[in-house]
Design a protein around this motif. Structure first.
Motif, short mmCIF file in Angstrom:
data_model
loop_
_atom_site.label_atom_id
_atom_site.label_comp_id
_atom_site.label_asym_id
_atom_site.label_seq_id
_atom_site.Cartn_x
_atom_site.Cartn_y
_atom_site.Cartn_z
N THR A 68 -18.18 -53.17 -14.63
CA THR A 68 -18.32 -54.62 -14.48
C THR A 68 -17.84 -55.06 -13.10
O THR A 68 -18.50 -55.86 -12.42
CB THR A 68 -17.54 -55.35 -15.58
N GLN A 69 -16.69 -54.56 -12.69
CA GLN A 69 -16.16 -54.87 -11.36
C GLN A 69 -17.10 -54.37 -10.26
O GLN A 69 -17.38 -55.07 -9.28
CB GLN A 69 -14.77 -54.24 -11.19
N ALA A 70 -17.58 -53.13 -10.42
CA ALA A 70 -18.45 -52.54 -9.40
C ALA A 70 -19.76 -53.30 -9.28
O ALA A 70 -20.28 -53.51 -8.18
CB ALA A 70 -18.72 -51.07 -9.75
N HIS A 71 -20.30 -53.72 -10.43
CA HIS A 71 -21.55 -54.48 -10.41
C HIS A 71 -21.35 -55.82 -9.70
O HIS A 71 -22.19 -56.24 -8.90
CB HIS A 71 -22.03 -54.70 -11.85
N GLU A 72 -20.23 -56.46 -9.99
CA GLU A 72 -19.95 -57.76 -9.37
C GLU A 72 -19.76 -57.64 -7.86
O GLU A 72 -20.22 -58.49 -7.09
CB GLU A 72 -18.69 -58.35 -10.00
N HIS A 73 -19.12 -56.55 -7.41
CA HIS A 73 -18.78 -56.42 -6.00
C HIS A 73 -19.73 -55.48 -5.24
O HIS A 73 -19.53 -55.23 -4.05
CB HIS A 73 -17.35 -55.91 -5.84
N ARG A 74 -20.75 -54.94 -5.93
CA ARG A 74 -21.75 -54.05 -5.30
C ARG A 74 -21.10 -52.79 -4.74
O ARG A 74 -21.42 -52.33 -3.64
CB ARG A 74 -22.53 -54.76 -4.19
N VAL A 75 -20.19 -52.20 -5.50
CA VAL A 75 -19.44 -51.02 -5.05
C VAL A 75 -19.91 -49.79 -5.83
O VAL A 75 -20.01 -49.83 -7.06
CB VAL A 75 -17.93 -51.23 -5.25
N PRO A 76 -20.18 -48.68 -5.15
CA PRO A 76 -20.64 -47.46 -5.84
C PRO A 76 -19.60 -46.89 -6.79
O PRO A 76 -18.38 -46.99 -6.55
CB PRO A 76 -20.91 -46.48 -4.69
N VAL A 77 -20.09 -46.27 -7.86
CA VAL A 77 -19.26 -45.54 -8.82
C VAL A 77 -19.87 -44.16 -9.01
O VAL A 77 -21.07 -44.04 -9.26
CB VAL A 77 -19.18 -46.28 -10.17
N ILE A 78 -19.02 -43.14 -8.90
CA ILE A 78 -19.48 -41.77 -9.07
C ILE A 78 -18.77 -41.17 -10.27
O ILE A 78 -17.55 -40.93 -10.23
CB ILE A 78 -19.19 -40.90 -7.82
N PRO A 79 -19.46 -40.94 -11.40
CA PRO A 79 -18.82 -40.30 -12.55
C PRO A 79 -18.35 -38.88 -12.19
O PRO A 79 -19.06 -38.14 -11.49
CB PRO A 79 -19.92 -40.27 -13.61
N TYR A 80 -17.17 -38.52 -12.68
CA TYR A 80 -16.57 -37.22 -12.36
C TYR A 80 -16.12 -36.55 -13.65
O TYR A 80 -15.40 -37.14 -14.45
CB TYR A 80 -15.37 -37.43 -11.43
N GLY A 81 -16.57 -35.32 -13.86
CA GLY A 81 -16.18 -34.58 -15.05
C GLY A 81 -15.19 -33.48 -14.74
O GLY A 81 -13.99 -33.71 -14.63
N ALA A 82 -15.70 -32.25 -14.53
CA ALA A 82 -14.83 -31.12 -14.20
C ALA A 82 -14.92 -30.74 -12.73
O ALA A 82 -14.22 -29.85 -12.28
CB ALA A 82 -15.17 -29.93 -15.08
N GLY A 83 -15.82 -31.38 -11.99
CA GLY A 83 -15.94 -31.09 -10.56
C GLY A 83 -16.60 -29.77 -10.24
O GLY A 83 -16.39 -29.21 -9.16
N SER A 84 -17.42 -29.25 -11.16
CA SER A 84 -18.00 -27.91 -10.97
C SER A 84 -19.44 -27.94 -10.47
O SER A 84 -20.11 -26.90 -10.48
CB SER A 84 -17.92 -27.13 -12.29
N SER A 85 -19.94 -29.08 -10.03
CA SER A 85 -21.34 -29.15 -9.59
C SER A 85 -21.54 -28.40 -8.28
O SER A 85 -20.59 -28.15 -7.52
CB SER A 85 -21.77 -30.61 -9.42
N LEU A 86 -22.77 -28.04 -8.00
CA LEU A 86 -23.09 -27.18 -6.87
C LEU A 86 -24.00 -27.82 -5.84
O LEU A 86 -24.20 -27.25 -4.77
CB LEU A 86 -23.76 -25.89 -7.38
N GLU A 87 -24.56 -28.96 -6.13
CA GLU A 87 -25.56 -29.54 -5.23
C GLU A 87 -25.14 -30.90 -4.68
O GLU A 87 -25.98 -31.72 -4.32
CB GLU A 87 -26.91 -29.67 -5.97
#
Length: 469
Positions: A68-87
């Motif tokens: 809600t805050q990010a949508h109001e302020h136009r700020v990116p959000v990056i979901p983070y799980g275990a940090g094991s992605s490769l790309e």
């Protein structure tokens, strides 16, 4: 998109939003450099500035507040799980907030009689299976890393068991998602099938965090098999091992796992895990079923292997022996990195129709050998999927250029053979150009249209899968 072509375009976070996050989350909102850097790197070769803040969510309401805050302020959000992605999936190419879901680790509901389970997004596959084994059940999707199930759904993960049990696409029944506007949304149900409207569950599975935040996942479960046996078989060449795999699949043998390791990988895991395996191309296989069906499957596969020069199977029938073998397989990436201290790895995967697998692997290996860059090869070859990792010195730009060229040639070949640019890694930052080659401009434009309709301010993991226009 190559590492050289990466564009960084931060969107600064207003002080009012940061103040709101700190007021809500206290110590669970961190701006410490070490924490931000931890959440701003993955296993890709991209070097990107870290996010401006990291928020550790513990509930769906926490996630909704951040969005809600990010949508109001136009700020990116990056979901983070275990940090094991490769790309490059989790990199903050436009700044913003890394939303860490790793503390959402509750197994909400096990319905053993229906073979389903509902979990929070931060539950990992090992955590889930440790809980389920006491009930004679398991969840089979095994990408190697102890990834979070929310992240696995978001990237449409696959892994060593996919040849028999499918991928996350086939095994996710329902989701709870928080939309970019902070609204809680439920998709699907615990029923095994549905014809009700658009399949929103499948839309979110594989969306790489670009359409919303997956916070709960309902999954299919399976009974633990009566008998499990693992075997290794060595071959005179990679081609012989691949031809064996093709025959196994074309004959309809219900093998549970069929993993290819080249000699470079076997050498690396020997050094890392002290296995003492022969350093030759190897298939690591696993058979599930009754005692009789496992014996029948193994006998048939042994016969096929001998036709292509494969040696007699070496068996691992105890849980401890099987775990040792599969742990070594899952350590292959880290084991390979240790063969060249200080190196970075450009790793890529493709998936092709099983009948074209030998051609795809043989040509890719030939190109890697001719280039002279150290590499390793592993593959979930039972479903036509394999990975090549090219080891490079980060201080030598020429080595990165060579690795990127080899990666591009491997992907181009897969597309020519009517395959895909990625069987399980996802698009992220690295494969955006290949997605355009594979799907075509009209399909990618439709994806952009869906993204713009669902996330009009482009706050959800912006810059991933495709660039906004």
């Amino acid at each position: 998109m190559t590492a050289a072509a990466l564009e960084i375009s931060p969107r600064p976070m207003p002080e009012s939003m940061l103040a709101a996050l700190k007021a809500r989350f206290g110590e669970r909102c961190s701006t410490a450099l070490a924490v931000r850097e931890q959440h701003g790197r993955d296993e890709s070769v991209f070097d990107v500035p870290p996010p401006e803040a990291v928020v550790f969510a513990q509930s769906n309401e926490d996630i909704a507040f951040v969005l809600t805050q990010a949508h109001e302020h136009r700020v990116p959000v990056i979901p983070y799980g275990a940090g094991s992605s490769l790309e490059g999936h989790l990199l903050a190419v436009q700044g913003g907030v890394s939303l860490d879901l790793s503390r959402m680790k509750e197994i909400l509901r096990v319905n053993a009689e229906d073979l389903t389970v509902t979990v929070q997004a931060g539950v990992t596959r090992n955590q889930l299976n440790n809980e389920l084994r006491h009930q004679g059940l398991f969840f089979p999707i095994d990408p190697g890393a102890d990834a979070s199930l929310g992240g696995m759904a978001s990237t449409r993960a696959s892994g060593t068991n996919a040849v028999r049990y499918g991928t996350m696409r086939e095994n996710v029944l329902a989701l709870t998602v928080v939309t970019p506007q902070g609204q809680l949304l439920h998709t699907g149900s615990r029923a095994r099938k549905s014809s009700a409207g658009y399949d929103l569950t499948r839309l979110y599975v594989g969306s790489e965090g670009t359409l919303g935040v997956i916070c709960e996942v309902t999954l299919r479960l399976y009974p633990l098999p009566e008998a499990v046996s693992a075997a290794v078989c060595f071959f005179p060449s990679i081609d012989a091992a691949v031809q064996t795999t093709i025959q196994i699949i074309q004959l309809g043998v219900p093998i549970a796992r069929c993993e290819l390791l080249d000699a470079n990988t076997v050498r690396a895991v020997n050094a890392h895990d002290r296995l003492g395996l022969r350093e030759a191309p190897m298939l690591l296989m696993e058979f599930h079923g009754t005692e009789a069906s496992v014996a029948e499957q193994a006998s048939l596969v042994q016969g096929i292997a001998r036709e292509f020069g494969g040696e007699d199977f070496e068996w691992a029938t105890t849980p401890e022996a099987r775990t040792r073998l599969w742990t070594a397989r899952h350590h292959a990436y880290l084991s390979a990195l240790q063969t060249k201290p200080g190196c970075r790895c450009v790793t890529t995967d493709t998936c092709v129709p099983i009948s074209r697998l030998a051609e795809s692997i043989d040509e890719s290996v030939k190109e890697a050998d001719e280039a002279g860059l150290p590499y390793f090869l592993v593959g979930h070859v039972g479903d036509g999927n394999f990975h090549l990792g090219y080891l490079l010195d980060p201080a030598k730009p020429a080595e990165r250029e060579t690795a990127e060229r080899l990666s591009q040639q491997m992907v181009a070949r897969a597309l020519k053979l009517e395959g895909t640019c990625t069987g399980e890694h996802g698009i992220g930052l690295h494969k955006q150009g290949f997605l355009l080659d594979e799907a075509g401009p009209a399909a990618v434009d439709l994806m952009r249209t869906l993204k713009a309709a669902m996330d009009p301010h482009d706050i959800m993991n912006p810059g991933k899968i495709f660039a906004a226009q």
